[in-house]
Design an enzyme around this catalytic site. Structure first.
Site, mmCIF file in Angstrom:
data_model
loop_
_atom_site.group_PDB
_atom_site.id
_atom_site.type_symbol
_atom_site.label_atom_id
_atom_site.label_comp_id
_atom_site.label_asym_id
_atom_site.label_seq_id
_atom_site.Cartn_x
_atom_site.Cartn_y
_atom_site.Cartn_z
ATOM 1 N N HIS A 150 0.839 -1.208 0.000
ATOM 2 C CA HIS A 150 0.000 0.000 0.000
ATOM 3 C C HIS A 150 0.867 1.248 0.000
ATOM 4 O O HIS A 150 2.081 1.163 0.203
ATOM 5 C CB HIS A 150 -0.943 0.020 1.218
ATOM 6 C CG HIS A 150 -0.224 0.052 2.546
ATOM 7 N ND1 HIS A 150 0.080 -1.074 3.267
ATOM 8 C CD2 HIS A 150 0.266 1.085 3.282
ATOM 9 C CE1 HIS A 150 0.698 -0.746 4.387
ATOM 10 N NE2 HIS A 150 0.835 0.565 4.415
ATOM 11 N N HIS A 206 -6.128 -1.944 4.296
ATOM 12 C CA HIS A 206 -5.935 -0.757 3.452
ATOM 13 C C HIS A 206 -5.090 -1.049 2.225
ATOM 14 O O HIS A 206 -4.088 -1.756 2.284
ATOM 15 C CB HIS A 206 -5.365 0.433 4.220
ATOM 16 C CG HIS A 206 -4.007 0.239 4.816
ATOM 17 N ND1 HIS A 206 -3.564 -0.941 5.326
ATOM 18 C CD2 HIS A 206 -2.986 1.116 4.982
ATOM 19 C CE1 HIS A 206 -2.334 -0.787 5.795
ATOM 20 N NE2 HIS A 206 -1.953 0.436 5.593
ATOM 21 N N HIS A 220 4.541 7.256 3.155
ATOM 22 C CA HIS A 220 5.360 6.054 3.030
ATOM 23 C C HIS A 220 4.803 5.099 1.988
ATOM 24 O O HIS A 220 3.651 5.180 1.593
ATOM 25 C CB HIS A 220 5.532 5.334 4.375
ATOM 26 C CG HIS A 220 4.284 4.702 4.935
ATOM 27 N ND1 HIS A 220 3.484 5.332 5.848
ATOM 28 C CD2 HIS A 220 3.704 3.492 4.714
ATOM 29 C CE1 HIS A 220 2.468 4.539 6.185
ATOM 30 N NE2 HIS A 220 2.569 3.407 5.504
ATOM 31 N N HIS A 252 0.684 -1.185 15.144
ATOM 32 C CA HIS A 252 -0.314 -0.129 14.973
ATOM 33 C C HIS A 252 -1.618 -0.538 15.637
ATOM 34 O O HIS A 252 -1.979 -1.720 15.630
ATOM 35 C CB HIS A 252 -0.646 0.049 13.490
ATOM 36 C CG HIS A 252 0.420 0.705 12.678
ATOM 37 N ND1 HIS A 252 0.986 1.909 13.013
ATOM 38 C CD2 HIS A 252 1.005 0.330 11.529
ATOM 39 C CE1 HIS A 252 1.876 2.232 12.085
ATOM 40 N NE2 HIS A 252 1.921 1.295 11.187
ATOM 41 N N TYR A 261 9.393 1.205 10.392
ATOM 42 C CA TYR A 261 9.543 2.292 9.409
ATOM 43 C C TYR A 261 10.999 2.700 9.298
ATOM 44 O O TYR A 261 11.713 2.780 10.300
ATOM 45 C CB TYR A 261 8.728 3.516 9.822
ATOM 46 C CG TYR A 261 7.247 3.345 9.659
ATOM 47 C CD1 TYR A 261 6.626 3.569 8.444
ATOM 48 C CD2 TYR A 261 6.469 2.952 10.738
ATOM 49 C CE1 TYR A 261 5.262 3.415 8.292
ATOM 50 C CE2 TYR A 261 5.100 2.791 10.602
ATOM 51 C CZ TYR A 261 4.497 3.020 9.382
ATOM 52 O OH TYR A 261 3.154 2.865 9.240
ATOM 53 N N GLU A 271 8.063 1.225 4.731
ATOM 54 C CA GLU A 271 7.581 0.393 5.829
ATOM 55 C C GLU A 271 7.665 -1.055 5.366
ATOM 56 O O GLU A 271 7.433 -1.337 4.184
ATOM 57 C CB GLU A 271 6.111 0.742 6.139
ATOM 58 C CG GLU A 271 5.444 -0.183 7.158
ATOM 59 C CD GLU A 271 3.937 0.085 7.343
ATOM 60 O OE1 GLU A 271 3.264 0.465 6.362
ATOM 61 O OE2 GLU A 271 3.456 -0.097 8.468
HETATM 62 FE FE LIG Z 1 1.544 1.606 6.171
#
Ligand SMILES: [Fe+2]
Ligand code: FES
Lengths: 314, 117
Positions: A150, A206, A220, A252, A261, A271
Site C-alpha cells: 500500500h 488498506h 510512506h 499499529h 519504518y 515500511e
Molecule cells: Fe503503512
C-alpha cells in the site's frame, strides 16, 4: 470488478546507485528491467507483474505517481466516465505510456497526487513459479519483501483555510473508484471532520491511506512480510546496512499491523509490515479512532506522539 | 568515556547558535547523524536522506562538504549562501550554524503563541 489492487509506485531518487542498492539488497526486491527513460524497475518475489517500483533520477525525493490495476481494460472507460461525472479531469494514455503497460488512465487527486489506472502490465511470474511451487525462493536478499502492499499519502489539511484533502480524496475514492473505508480518525468539536482515512479494494485493511499534513507529499510506501519475526529481522537488516530507522518494530492500533519504518537513501519513508490484521469486507462496520486516541491508533504500545512520524514527508 | 582520540579520529566542534549547544562531529559523519548519535537535540531529525528538509540549517562559520540535497528544500541560491541540510553536511572544520528548518519554525511558533497569550 473495477480496481483490483495497487500496481506500482514511481519514486524520485537523488542517487540512483544508492537507491538501487537499497531496493535490491535491503528491501530485497528483484530488478526486472530498465524503462525507456532510464527508470529502474523492481518487483517483490511474490509478485507476478513485471514491476511494482519505478525509480527515477531527480533532484528531489518524493512520489511521481501511484498506479492501481483494474481487472478489465473496459473498466478504464467506465472509471474515466465516473471520474469525469465527479468533476475530475482524466487523460487516457496509449499503451506504452507506462513502461510495459497497456492503456493508462491518468488523473490528479484533490490532494494533488498523480494517479494512474491500468489493466495490463507484462507478467514475469513469481520467483517460485506456479507448478508445485516451494513456499519461498532461495537467494532472497535483505528483508525479502513479498510485495508492495500500500501507499500512505500525506494530504493537505488546513482547517483555517477550509482545506481538507483527506476528506476530498476519501469521497472521490468512495464515489468514483469504489473504495471502501476501513478505519478513520474523526476530529473537531463535533467529531465529524475526517482527517485520516484508510481505504481498501482488496480484503486487507488498506490499499491506500490518506493522512493529514500541512502540505501534500509521500508519507510512506509499504512492503508485505509474513510474520512478526520477519519484522524483527527487518530491523536487523536496517542496522546492518546503516539505514535510518524512523520507528523500530511495533504494532499499529489502526489496522493492527506489525510494523517497522525506515528511510530510503533519498529520504522516502518505507515500511515493512506483517499481519493482514483482519478480513476487510464492503459491509464491515467502519472503525473510528477519536482525536485523543490518535497516537494510540498509530503506535498501539506507547500511545505517545512521535512528531517526525507525522511531520516528515517527501 | 570517549576513546576516539586514541584512534586519531578527527573531530570538529559544531555549534548551534539558536540553542547555544555544542557537540563534536567526527570527520565523515554528518552534522545531524553525529548529533543524533550523541542523543543531542537542537536540529530536527527526519529522514537523514536529504529528502524531507526538516534539518535545514544555515552555516555561519566553517567548512562543510555536502551530498545530495532536495532542490524542493534548498534552492540553488540558498545553497550558494551556505544553507544546507544537516543530514547531508559533513564538517571539515569547526562549524557554527543557525537552524532554519522545522524546529526553528516550531520555536518561533511557540514563542508567538506565548507572546499572544
Ligand atoms: Fe503503512
Ligand atoms: S533529515 Fe530529512 S533532509 Fe535532513
Amino acid at each position: 470488478m473495477g480496481v483490483m489492487r495497487i500496481g506500482h509506485v514511481s519514486l524520485r531518487v537523488m542517487d540512483m546507485d544508492a537507491a538501487i542498492n537499497h531496493y535490491a539488497n535491503v528491501i530485497g526486491l528483484i530488478h526486472t528491467g530498465t524503462g525507456p527513460n532510464g527508470e529502474q524497475l523492481f518487483k517483490g518475489w511474490d509478485e507476478w507483474d513485471k514491476y511494482s517500483i519505478i525509480l527515477t533520477q531527480s533532484d528531489r525525493a518524493g512520489m511521481n505517481h501511484v498506479a492501481y490495476k483494474v481487472e478489465h481494460d473496459a473498466d478504464l472507460d467506465q472509471l474515466s466516465e465516473k471520474l469525469q461525472e465527479y468533476g475530475v479531469k482524466t487523460t487516457m494514455h496509449k499503451a506504452g505510456h507506462l513502461p510495459d503497460c497497456g492503456r493508462a488512465l491518468h488523473f490528479t487527486m484533490p490532494s494533488g497526487h498523480e494517479m494512474y489506472l491500468f489493466a495490463e502490465k507484462d507478467a514475469v511470474g513469481k520467483a517460485v513459479g506456479v507448478r508445485n511451487p516451494a513456499p519461498w525462493p532461495d537467494g532472497l536478499k535483505g528483508t525479502g519483501a513479498h510485495w508492495l502492499d500500500h501507499v500512505a499519502l500525506a494530504c493537505e489539511v488546513n482547517p483555517d483555510k477550509g482545506i481538507n484533502t483527506v476528506a476530498a480524496n476519501h469521497d472521490l475514492f468512495r464515489d468514483a473508484l469504489g473504495f471502501y473505508l476501513s478505519e478513520q480518525v474523526l476530529v473537531g468539536p463535533d467529531a465529524d471532520i475526517r482527517v485520516v482515512a484508510f481505504m481498501f479494494r482488496t480484503t486487507t485493511p488498506h490499499d491506500i491511506a490518506f493522512l493529514p499534513n500541512e502540505k501534500s507529499g509521500l508519507h510512506h510506501i509499504s512492503f508485505f512480510l509474513d510474520s512478526w519475526h520477519d519484522i524483527l529481522k527487518a530491523g536487523d537488516v536496517m542496522a546492518k546496512n546503516n539505514v535510518k530507522i524512523d520507528i523500530p518494530p511495533t504494532r499499529h492500533g489502526i489496522t493492527r499491523g506489525e510494523t517497522i519504518y525506515f528511510f530510503d537513501p533519498s529520504g522516502n519513508r518505507n515500511e515493512t509490515f506483517a499481519g493482514l490484521g483482519y478480513l476487510a469486507q464492503p459491509d464491515m462496520p467502519v472503525i473510528t479512532w477519536d482525536e485523543d486516541q490518535t497516537w494510540r491508533g498509530i503506535f498501539y504500545h506507547t500511545g505517545e506522539a512521535h512528531a517526525p512520524f507525522t511531520e516528515v514527508i517527501t | 568515556m570517549d576513546f576516539s582520540g586514541l584512534k586519531g579520529i578527527v573531530k570538529h566542534i559544531t555549534q548551534i547558535t539558536d540553542t547555544n549547544e555544542e557537540f563534536e562531529c567526527a570527520e565523515g559523519k554528518s552534522i545531524l547523524g553525529a548529533m543524533v548519535e550523541l542523543g543531542r537535540k537542537g536540529i530536527t531529525s527526519g529522514c537523514h536522506g536529504g529528502g524531507c528538509g526538516v534539518c535545514k540549517v544555515q552555516i555561519l562559520k566553517g567548512d562543510v562538504k555536502t551530498e545530495n540535497m532536495s532542490r524542493a528544500h534548498v534552492s540553488a541560491d540558498e545553497a550558494a549562501s551556505g544553507v544546507v541540510l544537516a543530514c547531508k553536511a559533513y564538517p571539515r572544520s569547526a562549524v557554527v550554524l543557525t537552524v532554519t528548518g522545522l524546529l526553528h519554525k516550531n520555536i518561533v511558533r511557540g514563542a508567538n503563541a506565548k507572546s499572544s497569550k
